[in-house]
Design a protein around this motif. Structure first.
Motif, short mmCIF file in Angstrom:
data_model
loop_
_atom_site.label_atom_id
_atom_site.label_comp_id
_atom_site.label_asym_id
_atom_site.label_seq_id
_atom_site.Cartn_x
_atom_site.Cartn_y
_atom_site.Cartn_z
N TYR A 57 -6.74 -1.27 6.25
CA TYR A 57 -8.14 -1.00 6.03
C TYR A 57 -8.56 -1.22 4.40
N TYR A 58 -7.77 -0.56 3.45
CA TYR A 58 -8.23 -0.25 2.23
C TYR A 58 -7.73 -1.80 1.60
N TYR A 117 0.95 -1.25 -0.15
CA TYR A 117 0.18 -0.06 -0.01
C TYR A 117 0.93 1.23 0.20
N GLY A 122 -5.95 6.73 0.62
CA GLY A 122 -7.30 6.30 -0.01
C GLY A 122 -7.20 4.87 -0.59
N TRP A 123 -8.11 4.79 -1.55
CA TRP A 123 -8.25 3.33 -2.23
C TRP A 123 -6.99 3.25 -3.16
N GLN A 124 -6.75 4.09 -3.72
CA GLN A 124 -5.63 3.77 -4.97
C GLN A 124 -5.99 2.75 -5.91
N LYS A 139 -10.30 -4.53 2.50
CA LYS A 139 -11.55 -4.28 1.87
C LYS A 139 -11.36 -4.65 0.54
N PHE A 140 -10.39 -4.51 -0.05
CA PHE A 140 -9.99 -4.90 -1.62
C PHE A 140 -10.06 -6.37 -1.47
N ASP A 164 -2.65 8.11 5.12
CA ASP A 164 -4.05 7.65 4.44
C ASP A 164 -3.78 8.08 2.90
N ALA A 176 -4.63 2.74 7.72
CA ALA A 176 -5.13 3.06 6.55
C ALA A 176 -4.60 1.89 5.41
#
Length: 342
Positions: free
Chosen positions: A290-291, A246, A324-326, A294-295, A322, A287
């Motif tokens: 988390y992202y 990430y 974001g989703w990226q 979720k993916f 953080d 973060a």
């Protein structure tokens, strides 16, 4: 030709099929050159044959290179065991063999091992004895060039891994596969004079990050499913792979889907989420977990416990990294503005 948002949907569908090992319905787009090219740019086109989609001659090229890398790793681990070195195999070498044993996902630049820092000198001795050197491949000479002692010292003084150890091996490919590789030289395999040179690179780690206590990772280690060695626990593989990739994606423009592809199947196993949560709190990884989690929920069809996601939610933890989703750069689309315009 798929639209901007149809292709990401097709990629997610493909990943779900690959991770589960089955496809309820095949998308005819998967067999197109455009889709194969996109998967290659994301380091996962080696998965196509697993879903009965032709990927010649790249499947043969990937398998040839991967076989040579695995052979070198097994020989190294055998000498480590004889010397009493407690080595852990992790990341791609361990998880690709565990979940996708019939086909490598793409080229792997290197294989990773973790060893106790107290055994580093013995590890170096074994690598040198096996013909490895701290060097890099020169595309002009098609040979290895030694790194200077000064550069090696600078790398190892400030990092948690040694300067890479490399050696060359050569093999042959059928002419059709050789011609394809020659037209698109790609590390670690290079075609010249009828043969291919494979750079065998070993990355030796004595930690996984500069701010991590390594002892708990060694204490949670479990037997490898593929090698005569240990490997990370499922929990350590998840938090290390997710948080590292990430941040690398945001800071170094990484766009590979390979890490998520070989980490997501771990979600289907028994996972002690308390270990992941306690590590996240200690290292402030909210973060960066988390992202990715979720993916991977989506592509593994396994739900992460709600209390875990709530505890990691960036709005709660306010972690500084953080990003974001990226997902736009990963799946090949421009992320839309999140709220309707007036």
């Amino acid at each position: 030709m798929y639209s901007e948002y149809e292709r990401p949907s097709s990629v997610v569908h493909f990943l779900k099929a690959a991770v589960s090992g089955r496809a309820e319905s095949l998308d005819e787009y998967w067999a197109t050159p455009e889709f194969r090219s996109f998967l290659a740019s994301r380091d996962i086109d080696g998965l196509l044959p697993a879903l009965n989609i032709e990927n010649a001659p790249w499947s043969e090229i990937y398998s040839t290179v991967w076989t040579a890398q695995l052979s070198a790793l097994k020989e190294l681990l055998a000498d480590f065991e004889t010397a009493g070195i407690h080595a852990l195999v992790f990341k791609g070498a361990e998880l690709t063999q565990r979940f996708y044993p019939q086909t490598p996902l793409s080229f792997f630049v290197d294989v990773d091992v973790l060893v106790p820092i107290a055994q580093i000198q013995e590890v170096k001795r074994i690598l040198y004895n096996q013909g490895f050197s701290q060097s890099f491949f020169d595309t002009n000479t098609y040979g290895l060039v030694p790194r200077s002692t000064r550069l090696v010292g600078e790398i190892e003084a400030t990092h948690y891994e040694l300067a890479p150890f490399c050696k060359l091996t050569s093999t042959k490919l059928p002419k059709s596969a050789y011609n394809v590789l020659e037209a698109r030289q790609s590390h670690p395999a290079y075609a010249k004079n009828g043969e291919i040179s494979i750079v065998l690179e070993i990355d030796v780690h004595h930690n996984v990050a500069t701010d991590v206590a390594i002892e708990p990772i060694f204490s949670r280690a479990v037997p490898s499913t593929n090698f005569e060695a240990l490997t990370f626990s499922n929990e350590d593989h998840i938090w290390i792979n997710c948080s590292r990739f990430y941040n690398e994606q945001a800071l170094h423009n990484k766009s590979s889907l390979r890490t998520y592809t070989y980490t997501a199947p771990l979600m289907t196993s028994n996972v002690n989420w308390d270990v992941i949560l306690s590590t996240a709190r200690e290292l402030e990884l909210s973060a960066s977990l988390y992202y990715p989690l979720k993916f991977m929920e989506i592509i593994s069809n396994v739900d992460v416990p709600t209390d875990v996601l709530n505890a990691l939610a960036p709005q709660v933890t306010r972690h500084s990294r953080d990003f974001g989703w990226q997902l736009g750069p990963l799946l090949g689309f421009i992320e839309p503005f999140p709220v309707p315009s007036r």
